[in-house]
Design an enzyme around this catalytic site. Structure first.
Site, PDB file in Angstrom:
ATOM      1  N   GLU A 163      -4.929  -1.771  -9.062  1.00 38.99           N
ATOM      2  CA  GLU A 163      -4.942  -0.301  -8.912  1.00 38.99           C
ATOM      3  C   GLU A 163      -3.566   0.270  -8.595  1.00 38.99           C
ATOM      4  O   GLU A 163      -3.346   0.870  -7.538  1.00 38.99           O
ATOM      5  CB  GLU A 163      -5.959   0.120  -7.841  1.00 38.99           C
ATOM      6  CG  GLU A 163      -7.393  -0.172  -8.233  1.00 38.99           C
ATOM      7  CD  GLU A 163      -8.428   0.622  -7.414  1.00 38.99           C
ATOM      8  OE1 GLU A 163      -8.035   1.335  -6.479  1.00 38.99           O
ATOM      9  OE2 GLU A 163      -9.617   0.527  -7.736  1.00 38.99           O
ATOM     10  N   GLU A 350     -14.108  -4.646  -9.765  1.00 38.16           N
ATOM     11  CA  GLU A 350     -14.573  -4.232  -8.441  1.00 38.16           C
ATOM     12  C   GLU A 350     -15.699  -3.273  -8.708  1.00 38.16           C
ATOM     13  O   GLU A 350     -15.650  -2.521  -9.690  1.00 38.16           O
ATOM     14  CB  GLU A 350     -13.507  -3.410  -7.690  1.00 38.16           C
ATOM     15  CG  GLU A 350     -12.566  -4.177  -6.842  1.00 38.16           C
ATOM     16  CD  GLU A 350     -11.649  -3.257  -6.016  1.00 38.16           C
ATOM     17  OE1 GLU A 350     -12.032  -2.105  -5.701  1.00 38.16           O
ATOM     18  OE2 GLU A 350     -10.543  -3.706  -5.695  1.00 38.16           O
TER      19      GLU A 350
HETATM   20  C1  NOJ Z   1     -10.148  -0.180  -4.499  1.00 35.53           C
HETATM   21  C2  NOJ Z   1      -9.229  -1.146  -3.837  1.00 35.53           C
HETATM   22  O1  NOJ Z   1      -8.779  -2.101  -4.727  1.00 35.53           O
HETATM   23  C3  NOJ Z   1      -9.798  -1.787  -2.590  1.00 35.53           C
HETATM   24  O2  NOJ Z   1      -8.754  -2.332  -1.869  1.00 35.53           O
HETATM   25  C4  NOJ Z   1     -10.587  -0.764  -1.810  1.00 35.53           C
HETATM   26  O3  NOJ Z   1     -10.995  -1.271  -0.583  1.00 35.53           O
HETATM   27  C5  NOJ Z   1     -11.769  -0.330  -2.627  1.00 35.53           C
HETATM   28  N1  NOJ Z   1     -11.337   0.201  -3.905  1.00 35.53           N
HETATM   29  C6  NOJ Z   1     -12.645   0.718  -1.945  1.00 35.53           C
HETATM   30  O4  NOJ Z   1     -11.918   1.846  -1.673  1.00 35.53           O
END
Ligand code: NOJ
Length: 434
Positions: A163, A350
């Protein structure tokens, strides 16, 4: 969902959010170790010095993942654990730790996936400008070479940058994440350098045959508040920023400057050869989507000329993250990304929902059921989706939100560090067994 045996389930965690042991065995300080000391920056004034103590409890967590029936264990490597100063001397204890994690995964029959960068930059590199300093392309490439030389014979799936837009947007534009910098020039140079670094990192890993190397993209559906041209253009600007910026330059399409003219400032940091260097033929893309945003045009907001119309203002319920829950983004982005040329295999690298400590975990089960159906819809339309990685295994440190949001399917007692399967973990175990 029709159970296809080639469709895989796994889980994603990250070093800074779970490991703890922030100074142990030679680890250097990361920008998040520094940032969390400015207590007002973190909602519950917490830090990640202990986090879930994954550093000492990795076996327990891998056992839990295996017991639930998950096939993939995606974790990130802490750059300052490997290189305490960011470059220079390698920390043998750091190398050893990830060898132990990888070996335990392999011996337990779960596939280890490595993320090379999940936001915990060595503080020593930030002291030299971090992602705003073009030299970081070399620092990162050297770091990835060390990871390759130590782990690539055992780890076959790699994700380079996690991200990037959230990392640079939160850390160098809005200042809400580490290192807490603000400003458009920080943002633009950070974006350009992290993309170039990722492109070079890709080449380093691909020197080894048989590796599959991808990237993990934050995706947020953007919708207009009003049905006006001005709001539709506002949508295009934010969509370019949040959903196109981290993929199109790698596809040789350049930066999305037509829809987001502020990106022209990239010229300041651009060298002629960069367009070519940026081109990266990833083996797969990871889609990560949680929410949507509704925006309207706002002439008075600098650079972007847009504001978000918050869910509360629209009478929409939010999660403890302040986000509108939007599982529909799954199908939307899977279909949308499948239309890029060339088409690549996609993963939900994710996916999850945050609940507060007193919310019924049934909501998480309902959320995952929706994601499964929506993924199935995309697959029936011909999209090549390989699998789903949950965010996340054990409730952990959620960056500026501290420990308030609970994304895990396993709860953590922060006093005893005991883990306990939630309803959703039990449900998932059954689902995967059927
Ligand atoms: C994206 C991120 O990669 C992760 O680190 C984060 O905890 C989650 N989304 C939830 O916000």
């Amino acid at each position: 969902m029709n159970k296809n045996k080639d469709f895989k389930w796994g889980v994603t965690i990250s070093a800074a959010q779970t490991e703890g042991a922030y100074k142990k065995d030679g680890k250097g300080i990361s920008i998040w170790d520094t940032f969390t000391q400015k207590k007002h920056k973190i909602k519950d004034r917490s830090d990640a010095r202990v986090a879930t103590d994954f550093y000492h409890r990795y076996k327990k967590d891998i056992d839990l993942a295996v017991n639930i029936g998950l096939q993939i264990f995606r974790f990130s490597i802490s750059w300052p654990r490997i290189l305490p100063d960011g470059s220079g001397k390698v920390n043998p204890k750091g190398i050893e730790f990830y060898n132990k994690v990888i070996d335990y995964c392999l011996q337990s029959g779960i596939e280890p996936w490595v993320t090379t960068y999940h936001w915990d930059l060595p503080q020593k590199l930030q002291d030299k400008g971090g992602w705003c300093n073009r030299e970081i392309i070399d620092w990162y490439t050297t770091y990835v070479t060390i990871l390759r030389d130590n782990y690539a014979h055992k780890v076959k799936k790699w994700i380079l940058i996690n991200e990037g837009v959230v990392c640079i947007g939160g850390g160098y534009f809005l200042g809400v994440h580490a290192p807490g910098k603000r400003g458009i020039d920080n943002f633009i140079s950070g974006v350009h350098h992290i993309l170039l670094a990722q492109a070079e990192g890709f080449k380093v890993l691909k020197q080894i045959k048989g590796l599959e190397v991808g990237t993990a993209l934050s995706c947020t559906k953007i919708e207009p508040y009003r049905n006006t041209n001005a709001d539709k253009k506002a949508v295009n600007r934010i969509d370019a920023l949040m959903n196109r910026l981290f993929i199109e330059p790698h596809l040789g399409m350049g930066y999305p400057v037509d829809d987001l003219p502020i990106l022209k400032r990239i010229a300041k940091y651009y060298k002629e050869e960069d367009l070519e260097t940026l081109k990266t033929n990833f083996d797969f893309w990871g889609i990560q989507t949680y929410t949507k945003q509704v925006v309207k045009s706002a002439w008075y907001i600098p650079y972007l000329r847009v504001i978000q119309v918050k869910p509360e203002k629209r009478g929409v319920e939010t999660s403890v993250m302040g986000w509108e829950t939007y599982p529909e983004g799954t199908q939307y982005f899977l279909e949308r990304f499948s239309k890029y040329n060339p088409e690549k295999p996609l993963w939900l690298s994710e996916c999850g929902i945050a609940l507060s400590h007193n919310e019924d975990d049934q909501k998480r089960i309902d959320y995952y059921k929706k994601v499964i159906d929506l993924t199935q819809n995309a697959i029936s339309k011909g999209v090549d989706v390989k699998g789903i990685l949950l965010w996340t295994l054990v409730d952990n440190f959620e960056w500026a939100e501290g420990y308030l949001p609970k994304f895990g399917i396993i709860s953590l007692d922060r006093n005893t560090l005991q883990r306990q399967m939630k309803k959703s973990a039990i449900w998932l175990k059954k689902y995967l067994e059927e």
